[in-house]
Design a protein around this motif. Structure first.
Motif, mmCIF file in Angstrom:
data_model
loop_
_atom_site.group_PDB
_atom_site.id
_atom_site.type_symbol
_atom_site.label_atom_id
_atom_site.label_comp_id
_atom_site.label_asym_id
_atom_site.label_seq_id
_atom_site.Cartn_x
_atom_site.Cartn_y
_atom_site.Cartn_z
ATOM 1 N N ARG A 116 47.648 44.270 46.558
ATOM 2 C CA ARG A 116 47.007 45.185 45.608
ATOM 3 C C ARG A 116 45.533 45.320 45.979
ATOM 4 N NH1 ARG A 116 50.205 46.639 41.274
ATOM 5 N NH2 ARG A 116 51.909 45.217 40.847
ATOM 6 N N VAL A 117 45.015 46.538 45.770
ATOM 7 C CA VAL A 117 43.615 46.824 46.031
ATOM 8 C C VAL A 117 43.069 47.530 44.798
ATOM 9 C CG1 VAL A 117 41.985 47.992 47.575
ATOM 10 C CG2 VAL A 117 44.135 47.084 48.487
ATOM 11 N N PHE A 118 41.970 46.998 44.254
ATOM 12 C CA PHE A 118 41.413 47.509 43.012
ATOM 13 C C PHE A 118 40.039 48.137 43.233
ATOM 14 C CE2 PHE A 118 44.278 44.092 41.868
ATOM 15 C CZ PHE A 118 45.010 44.647 40.829
ATOM 16 N N PRO A 119 39.791 49.268 42.583
ATOM 17 C CA PRO A 119 38.466 49.890 42.692
ATOM 18 C C PRO A 119 37.435 49.100 41.881
ATOM 19 C CG PRO A 119 39.825 51.119 41.150
ATOM 20 C CD PRO A 119 40.708 50.052 41.743
ATOM 21 N N PRO A 120 36.161 49.317 42.165
ATOM 22 C CA PRO A 120 35.120 48.652 41.378
ATOM 23 C C PRO A 120 35.282 48.967 39.887
ATOM 24 C CG PRO A 120 34.173 49.762 43.273
ATOM 25 C CD PRO A 120 35.614 50.172 43.202
ATOM 26 N N ARG A 121 34.874 48.044 39.081
ATOM 27 C CA ARG A 121 34.875 48.166 37.617
ATOM 28 C C ARG A 121 36.273 48.181 36.995
ATOM 29 N NH1 ARG A 121 31.259 51.077 39.905
ATOM 30 N NH2 ARG A 121 32.299 53.056 39.740
ATOM 31 N N THR A 122 37.275 47.698 37.716
ATOM 32 C CA THR A 122 38.607 47.564 37.130
ATOM 33 C C THR A 122 38.563 46.456 36.089
ATOM 34 O OG1 THR A 122 39.677 48.261 39.179
ATOM 35 C CG2 THR A 122 41.041 47.068 37.609
ATOM 36 N N ASN A 123 39.189 46.662 34.982
ATOM 37 C CA ASN A 123 39.239 45.670 33.907
ATOM 38 C C ASN A 123 39.938 44.405 34.413
ATOM 39 O OD1 ASN A 123 40.433 44.212 31.614
ATOM 40 N ND2 ASN A 123 39.628 45.913 30.386
ATOM 41 N N VAL A 124 39.249 43.267 34.295
ATOM 42 C CA VAL A 124 39.793 42.004 34.813
ATOM 43 C C VAL A 124 41.066 41.602 34.065
ATOM 44 C CG1 VAL A 124 39.297 39.583 35.302
ATOM 45 C CG2 VAL A 124 37.499 41.280 35.539
ATOM 46 N N SER A 125 41.192 41.980 32.807
ATOM 47 C CA SER A 125 42.426 41.678 32.068
ATOM 48 C C SER A 125 43.615 42.408 32.684
ATOM 49 C CB SER A 125 42.278 42.060 30.595
ATOM 50 O OG SER A 125 41.321 41.224 29.985
ATOM 51 N N ARG A 126 43.404 43.620 33.183
ATOM 52 C CA ARG A 126 44.478 44.352 33.875
ATOM 53 C C ARG A 126 44.854 43.652 35.178
ATOM 54 N NH1 ARG A 126 43.019 50.653 33.451
ATOM 55 N NH2 ARG A 126 43.786 50.956 31.350
ATOM 56 N N ILE A 127 43.834 43.186 35.888
ATOM 57 C CA ILE A 127 44.097 42.465 37.132
ATOM 58 C C ILE A 127 44.906 41.203 36.825
ATOM 59 C CG2 ILE A 127 43.031 41.177 39.031
ATOM 60 C CD1 ILE A 127 40.659 43.179 38.815
ATOM 61 N N ALA A 128 44.528 40.492 35.767
ATOM 62 C CA ALA A 128 45.240 39.268 35.381
ATOM 63 C C ALA A 128 46.691 39.564 35.046
ATOM 64 C CB ALA A 128 44.540 38.596 34.209
ATOM 65 N N ALA A 129 46.947 40.652 34.329
ATOM 66 C CA ALA A 129 48.317 41.007 33.955
ATOM 67 C C ALA A 129 49.152 41.340 35.194
ATOM 68 C CB ALA A 129 48.310 42.181 32.985
ATOM 69 N N LYS A 130 48.584 42.119 36.113
ATOM 70 C CA LYS A 130 49.297 42.462 37.353
ATOM 71 C C LYS A 130 49.565 41.215 38.181
ATOM 72 C CE LYS A 130 49.528 46.904 36.914
ATOM 73 N NZ LYS A 130 50.821 47.534 36.645
ATOM 74 N N LEU A 131 48.575 40.338 38.245
ATOM 75 C CA LEU A 131 48.702 39.116 39.025
ATOM 76 C C LEU A 131 49.817 38.226 38.474
ATOM 77 C CD1 LEU A 131 47.645 37.390 41.325
ATOM 78 C CD2 LEU A 131 45.865 36.549 39.786
ATOM 79 N N ARG A 132 49.843 38.058 37.177
ATOM 80 C CA ARG A 132 50.898 37.250 36.544
ATOM 81 C C ARG A 132 52.271 37.852 36.842
ATOM 82 N NH1 ARG A 132 50.551 33.478 32.749
ATOM 83 N NH2 ARG A 132 48.406 34.031 32.255
ATOM 84 N N ALA A 149 65.944 43.385 39.180
ATOM 85 C CA ALA A 149 67.347 43.236 38.809
ATOM 86 C C ALA A 149 67.942 44.564 38.347
ATOM 87 C CB ALA A 149 67.477 42.195 37.689
ATOM 88 N N PHE A 150 67.073 45.487 37.961
ATOM 89 C CA PHE A 150 67.552 46.777 37.459
ATOM 90 C C PHE A 150 67.250 47.904 38.432
ATOM 91 C CE2 PHE A 150 66.535 44.015 33.905
ATOM 92 C CZ PHE A 150 67.785 43.929 33.311
ATOM 93 N N GLY A 151 66.953 47.523 39.686
ATOM 94 C CA GLY A 151 66.713 48.527 40.711
ATOM 95 C C GLY A 151 65.337 49.162 40.647
ATOM 96 N N VAL A 152 64.399 48.567 39.924
ATOM 97 C CA VAL A 152 63.055 49.120 39.794
ATOM 98 C C VAL A 152 62.103 48.239 40.584
ATOM 99 C CG1 VAL A 152 61.216 49.733 38.197
ATOM 100 C CG2 VAL A 152 63.604 49.971 37.490
ATOM 101 N N ALA A 153 61.517 48.774 41.624
ATOM 102 C CA ALA A 153 60.554 48.005 42.421
ATOM 103 C C ALA A 153 59.182 48.080 41.768
ATOM 104 C CB ALA A 153 60.492 48.572 43.831
ATOM 105 N N PRO A 154 58.415 46.994 41.797
ATOM 106 C CA PRO A 154 57.063 47.037 41.232
ATOM 107 C C PRO A 154 56.195 48.004 42.031
ATOM 108 C CG PRO A 154 57.401 44.982 42.420
ATOM 109 C CD PRO A 154 58.742 45.685 42.366
#
Length: 160
Positions: A116-132, A149-154
Motif C-alpha cells: 500500500r502507498v498512501f498520499p501525504p496527510r492520510t488519516n492515520v486511523s485509516r492506515i491502522a484499519a487497513k493495516l489490521r 472466502a467469498f471471491g472478493v480480493a482486497p
C-alpha cells in the motif's frame, strides 16, 4: 487469530521527521499495534533488521526526500534477500507529493513491491484499519473467514 500486531516504523532518507514519526508511533500504539520505531534517518537494512528481530507483520516507511526513492525501490528485494519476503510494506510521506502526479508515484512504488502507498496527510486511523485488515488476511485461517472466502480480493491500492 492472534491479537498481536507487530510493526516496524521508520523514516528513510536524510530529512528529520521526528515529530511526525512519534505521532504515527503513538497513534498506531493506541490502535493496538506493537510498534518498533527505528526513528529517522534509517536505511532499508535498519528496517529489515528490526523486522527480523521483532517478527514484524509489517514495515511502515515514511520517505522525505529524493535520496529515499532508491532505498524504497529496493526494500522488497532486501526483505526477500533476508528471508522476510512475506512482510507487508506500507509507504507514505511528503516525497510522494513532490514526485508529481500521485497516480504515477503510487504505481511506481506498488510495482516495486509495496503493498500500500498512501498520499501525504492520510488519516492515520485509516492506515491502522487497513493495516489490521491486511495482517489478518495473511494469518492462518483467513481464507476461511476473510473477504477472499467469498471471491472478493482486497483492494491493494485503495486507501479510502
Amino acid at each position: 487469530m492472534p491479537s498481536t500486531y507487530r510493526i516496524v516504523l521508520g523514516v528513510i532518507g536524510a530529512e528529520q521527521q521526528t515529530v511526525g514519526n512519534c505521532v504515527m508511533a503513538q497513534v498506531l500504539t493506541d490502535h493496538g499495534f506493537d510498534v518498533e520505531n527505528i526513528g529517522c534517518c534509517g536505511s532499508r537494512t535498519d528496517l529489515v533488521r528490526a523486522a527480523i528481530e521483532t517478527g514484524a507483520d509489517a514495515i511502515l516507511v515514511s520517505c522525505a526526500d529524493g535520496v529515499a526513492e532508491t532505498e524504497c525501490k529496493s526494500l522488497r528485494e532486501t526483505c526477500a534477500a533476508n528471508g522476510v519476503s512475506d512482510v507487508l510494506l506500507y509507504l507514505g510521506g511528503g516525497f510522494l507529493a513532490a514526485k508529481g502526479a500521485w497516480d504515477e508515484a503510487e504505481a511506481l512504488f506498488l510495482a516495486n513491491g509495496f503493498d500500500r502507498v498512501f498520499p501525504p496527510r492520510t488519516n492515520v486511523s485509516r492506515i491502522a484499519a487497513k493495516l489490521r485488515d491486511d495482517i489478518d488476511l495473511r494469518r492462518p485461517g483467513a481464507h476461511l473467514y476473510g473477504a477472499g472466502a467469498f471471491g472478493v480480493a482486497p483492494a491493494v491500492a485503495n486507501y479510502d
